[in-house]
Structures are given as C-alpha cells and as structure tokens.
Design an enzyme around this catalytic site. Structure first.
Site, PDB file in Angstrom:
ATOM      1  N   TYR A   1      39.755  74.998  45.193  1.00 15.28           N
ATOM      2  CA  TYR A   1      38.490  74.261  45.154  1.00 15.28           C
ATOM      3  C   TYR A   1      38.680  72.915  44.451  1.00 15.28           C
ATOM      4  O   TYR A   1      38.241  71.872  44.956  1.00 15.28           O
ATOM      5  CB  TYR A   1      37.438  75.090  44.432  1.00 15.28           C
ATOM      6  CG  TYR A   1      36.124  74.375  44.218  1.00 15.28           C
ATOM      7  CD1 TYR A   1      35.211  74.238  45.262  1.00 15.28           C
ATOM      8  CD2 TYR A   1      35.788  73.850  42.971  1.00 15.28           C
ATOM      9  CE1 TYR A   1      33.992  73.597  45.064  1.00 15.28           C
ATOM     10  CE2 TYR A   1      34.576  73.204  42.769  1.00 15.28           C
ATOM     11  CZ  TYR A   1      33.689  73.074  43.812  1.00 15.28           C
ATOM     12  OH  TYR A   1      32.491  72.431  43.616  1.00 15.28           O
TER      13      TYR A   1
ATOM     14  N   LYS B   1      38.218  69.163  46.102  1.00 17.00           N
ATOM     15  CA  LYS B   1      37.285  68.175  45.568  1.00 17.00           C
ATOM     16  C   LYS B   1      38.011  66.910  45.125  1.00 17.00           C
ATOM     17  O   LYS B   1      37.448  65.807  45.188  1.00 17.00           O
ATOM     18  CB  LYS B   1      36.494  68.777  44.409  1.00 17.00           C
ATOM     19  CG  LYS B   1      35.463  69.811  44.848  1.00 17.00           C
ATOM     20  CD  LYS B   1      34.425  69.217  45.802  1.00 17.00           C
ATOM     21  CE  LYS B   1      33.254  70.154  46.047  1.00 17.00           C
ATOM     22  NZ  LYS B   1      32.246  69.585  46.975  1.00 17.00           N
TER      23      LYS B   1
ATOM     24  N   SER C   1      33.264  67.162  42.289  1.00 16.09           N
ATOM     25  CA  SER C   1      33.019  68.087  41.188  1.00 16.09           C
ATOM     26  C   SER C   1      33.870  67.657  40.012  1.00 16.09           C
ATOM     27  O   SER C   1      34.917  67.014  40.183  1.00 16.09           O
ATOM     28  CB  SER C   1      33.398  69.511  41.603  1.00 16.09           C
ATOM     29  OG  SER C   1      33.453  70.374  40.477  1.00 16.09           O
TER      30      SER C   1
END
Length: 281
Positions: free
Chosen positions: A164, A168, A151
C-alpha cells in the site's frame, strides 16, 4: 460566491470515489457548495443512494454516476456524463483506492497477488482517470486541476503495509511527472497525503484512543474528512494557481513527531522531571 478565489461556478469537477461517506463524500459536498457541478462517481449504486442523493436533495449540483473508474468502460461512462453536464470541464479528484485490514502483513509474507491488487486499487484508477480527463481538457484547450489522494504511508515508511505504501508513493511520482507534462497546457496536477483520518473505512480497524493520538500526532487528534476536503478544494481553486506537482501532507503534524516523543512532545528518555519542567516552561 463572495470570494472569487474559491468560486467554482460554471466548472465541472469529477470526483472518482465520491460515495464512501468519508473524504470523497465530504469533498463532493464542498466542491458543489463552491458552485461547481460535481460528477460523483462510485462503483456502488447503493452508496450513491445513501451518501450522494441526500446532497442532491439539498439542491446541490451533483450528478451521481455508477461506474468503475478502474476500467476503461467506467472511465468512458464518466467522461460521457461530464460532457452532458452543465458547465465546462475543469477538475478531477481521485479518491478511489484504499486497503482492506487484511492487507496489513510483514513484507516477507506479501504475495505477488497482494502486491498487484493494491497497485491495481491505488495507482491504476488514479493514473488512467487522470489520463482521460487531461486528454479531454487538452483536446478542448481548457485549463484544469487534477488532485489525487496519496497517504502519509506513501511519504514515509509503511511498516507491515509495504505494498500500500509503495503504491501511494507511486501516486506521488505520477503526480510530479504528469504535472511537468501538462504544465504548458495550464493543467495543474497535485495531491494530498492524509494522516490518520476519522473515516468509515478507518474506523473499521482503528479504534478511538485519545491518549495514543496525543502521543503520535502533534495536534493531538485525528483529522476529519472535511479537513482533507478543504485541502483538496484549495488545490482546485484559484488560490493555488501557481502550484503544481506538489503533495501536501494533511496529517496534523503526525510526520513531525519522533516515535520516542511523549504526549507533551518531549523525549520519553528524559527521566529528570526537573529538567523536563525547566525545558518546557
């Protein structure tokens, strides 16, 4: 296929996270359209029926598999399905992952449980699924290509989404290290890092706002699942035969724009409209 560089005929490609109706479903269709047999993996049999069965009905070579790529049992089920399919094992696309809206919070509020859950969802399935496919390819002396989805949050900062973003970023690191270890086996390992993409998951908490998109994204719009799938197909295809260990930003130039730039890409601090006009025309 007319273009041999994107011809995946005779190859088996596993897509883990194929049935969400977004990037995974789009790339499943695109890979199968390029001639491959796709092992379409999802934890949800209902999602497979909704999003994958219609592609099978179109005549595409897709094998739906209900399994959890986050467990050893699920991975074994996937590998067994690939062994039974027509063709030669070649590729893996790791789509499974993501984060629920409730995971957005200040770094000071993140609990150990929050942290572990996001790592479990976003790095463990990618690593252990890749490990299993790479081992299978090596044991059979086969070349291959593994592509995972990171991401933009893993390539830059991720304010209020630190767990998160860090997970990633870990995926990017794993991609680079596996690429080195597997290079002499002719197994390439790459990733893409999507920017804001119009998927069913993102629409649940990111509303349509064309003015905002113009301000934030150089190309002025959100990406589509098909555009992300195209980048994945590139990494699977022979067009990228000399590329490994890379993470490609597929973000419409979102990473290029500073926060103080306006919709016309000029600094919001510029108040002299004559100067602005002279600079841009």
């Amino acid at each position: 296929m007319d273009n041999a560089f994107v011809d995946l005929t005779g190859r088996i490609v596993i897509v883990a996270g194929a049935a969400g109706g977004g990037i995974g479903t789009s790339v499943t269709k695109m890979i199968a359209s390029a001639g491959a047999t796709v092992i379409a993996v999802s934890r949800s049999a209902e999602n497979l029926n909704t999003h994958i069965e219609p592609l099978v009905a179109e005549g595409l070579s897709i094998v739906p598999v209900a399994a959890d790529a986050g467990t050893d049992e699920g991975i074994a089920t996937v590998i067994a399905a690939a062994a039974k399919a027509d063709g030669t094992l070649y590729g893996l696309v790791n789509v499974a992952g993501g984060a629920a809206p409730g995971t957005w919070m200040p770094a000071t509020r993140v609990t150990r449980s929050d942290w572990r859950d996001l790592f479990e969802q976003n790095i463990e399935p990618m690593f252990f699924m890749s490990q299993a496919v790479a081992a299978e390819l090596k044991s059979r002396g086969l070349s291959g290509s593994i592509v995972s989805i990171s991401s933009i949050s893993g390539m830059n900062t991720a304010p209020f989404h630190i767990a998160y973003g860090t997970a990633k970023a870990a995926l990017v690191a794993a991609t680079r290290t596996m690429a080195v270890e597997l290079a002499t086996d002719n197994i390439r390992v790459n990733a893409i890092a999507p920017g804001v993409t119009a998927t069913p998951a993102s629409k649940s908490f990111v509303e349509e706002d064309s003015i905002r998109d113009q301000q934030a994204i150089a190309m002025g719009r959100r990406g589509t699942p098909e555009e992300q799938a195209g980048a994945i197909l590139f990494f699977l295809s022979d067009l990228s035969s000399y590329i490994t260990g890379q993470t490609l930003l597929v973000d419409g130039g979102l990473n290029l724009k500073w926060s103080h730039l306006g919709a016309d890409h000029t600094s919001l601090f510029l108040k002299d409209e004559d100067f602005r006009a002279a600079m841009t025309h």
